[in-house]
Design a protein around this motif. Sequence first.
Motif, PDB file in Angstrom:
ATOM      1  N   SER A   8       0.915  -1.100  -0.093  1.00  0.00           N
ATOM      2  CA  SER A   8       0.015  -0.071   0.060  1.00  0.00           C
ATOM      3  C   SER A   8       0.785   1.330  -0.182  1.00  0.00           C
ATOM      4  O   SER A   8       2.118   0.971   0.323  1.00  0.00           O
ATOM      5  N   ALA A   9       0.320   2.307  -0.493  1.00  0.00           N
ATOM      6  CA  ALA A   9       1.207   3.518  -0.463  1.00  0.00           C
ATOM      7  C   ALA A   9       0.500   4.736   0.041  1.00  0.00           C
ATOM      8  O   ALA A   9      -0.478   5.025  -0.786  1.00  0.00           O
ATOM      9  N   SER A  37       0.646   8.778   2.080  1.00  0.00           N
ATOM     10  CA  SER A  37       1.454   9.731   2.405  1.00  0.00           C
ATOM     11  C   SER A  37       1.053  10.582   3.665  1.00  0.00           C
ATOM     12  O   SER A  37      -0.035  10.419   4.031  1.00  0.00           O
ATOM     13  N   THR A  80       6.413   8.928   3.296  1.00  0.00           N
ATOM     14  CA  THR A  80       5.612   7.976   2.603  1.00  0.00           C
ATOM     15  C   THR A  80       5.596   6.878   3.568  1.00  0.00           C
ATOM     16  O   THR A  80       6.525   6.573   4.291  1.00  0.00           O
ATOM     17  N   ARG A 132       4.428   2.521   3.446  1.00  0.00           N
ATOM     18  CA  ARG A 132       4.271   1.543   2.602  1.00  0.00           C
ATOM     19  C   ARG A 132       4.313   0.374   3.512  1.00  0.00           C
ATOM     20  O   ARG A 132       5.135   0.110   4.293  1.00  0.00           O
ATOM     21  N   SER A 145       3.916   0.295  -5.523  1.00  0.00           N
ATOM     22  CA  SER A 145       2.234   0.516  -5.350  1.00  0.00           C
ATOM     23  C   SER A 145       1.787   0.147  -6.635  1.00  0.00           C
ATOM     24  O   SER A 145       2.149   0.476  -7.753  1.00  0.00           O
TER      25      SER A 145
END
Length: 402
Positions: A192-193, A195, A266, A268, A341
Amino acid sequence: MEDALGTIVEEVRKNADLHQSMMQWRRDFHRHPEIGFGEHRTAARIAELLRDWGIEVTTGVGGTGVVGIIDGCRGLGRSIALRADMDALPIVEQNDFAHMSAHHGLMHGCGHDGHSAMLLGAARHLADGRDFAGRIVLIFQPAEEVLTSGAREMIADGVLDRFPFEAIYAVHNYPPLAPGTAAVRTGPFLASADSFHIEVTGLGGHGAQPHLARSPVAPACEIALALQRIASQSVNALDNCVVNTTMVRTGDTHNVIPDTALIGGTVRCFREEVRKDNAAEIDRIATNIARAHGCEAKVDYVWGHPATINTAREAERAATVLTSLLGDRQVITDHPQIMGSEDFAYFLQQRRGAYIVLGRGGSMIHNPRYDFNDEILSTGAAYFVGIALSELAGGPAKPSGS
Ligand SMILES: [Zn+2]
Ligand SMILES: [Zn+2]
């Protein structure tokens, strides 16, 4: 894979005329890159080609998305979807070949030109003869590269109800693997990404009189450091995860205390629980450190794409088709997870399916010297044909005898 299917797939892979056509479409797309949701020319060209082959086409799905329907001649059956992305990136291309971008500042730096060409190649083959029962839904998706996500927009526009299908498959080229190889894995494959953006607000003042101000500089530095601890201290060591502060911005000069500081980064990971815990942890750390300094932190956590999670049966089927195409030792079924992602994840939240990567070799995606490798077009098209027909035939996910 059954022998008959193996023969068809091999035919697609060795079809020199089809390869030539795919190369032309691919290079034409490369020459005319379009940004996410702006793929008007690309979508029109795709729709035109599909119609030429007698495929029923719907345009404007989720913005600039194109959906094609191929019904088999052998009657009703299951319905399977194949998906390609169409958009380019805001990069100034540094190649100098004839098909380089004609639009300065835009380029196909991720190979979506190739993905679309491969799916077109598969479509032309499947529409010619239609020797199968059931339905194949072709999904040409816009805007994979933008946060708003073309996949999400197509789903919001009812693609799942208007063109129902049971399972969905997608391909991405992958430079770290050599051409002639591929990888797939069951379960979470891409991360998953998300921010985060944190604004620390204090009270500015004269650099010589910090006691009269509330500087946001020190708390911002502390927050940036403390966030680095999340992955090592808050997350189970068995969960792969990145929490990375990539931006700290504050102040303009040596003798003025600024009012605010900005921090960004970010996140992840591969599991929703970890994702939610990370969001809460970032908020807790930022808010409390800022408070300890008499400042305030406003945390904006932006939820991006979820993890791309392949379902077991479909990943196995994909591996079987790839193995018959490339050979046993060329297909990696336990490839490490990838921290990048992919918005195909939204489809996999709704339907069974699998995302695979095809070895490309050469320079990495998202760089100004990248170009899709035309060598792998036929393999990609043959894979799309093979996986669709294997699904519709309801054949075994594993090769017979294994
Ligand atoms: Zn990309
Ligand atoms: Zn991509």
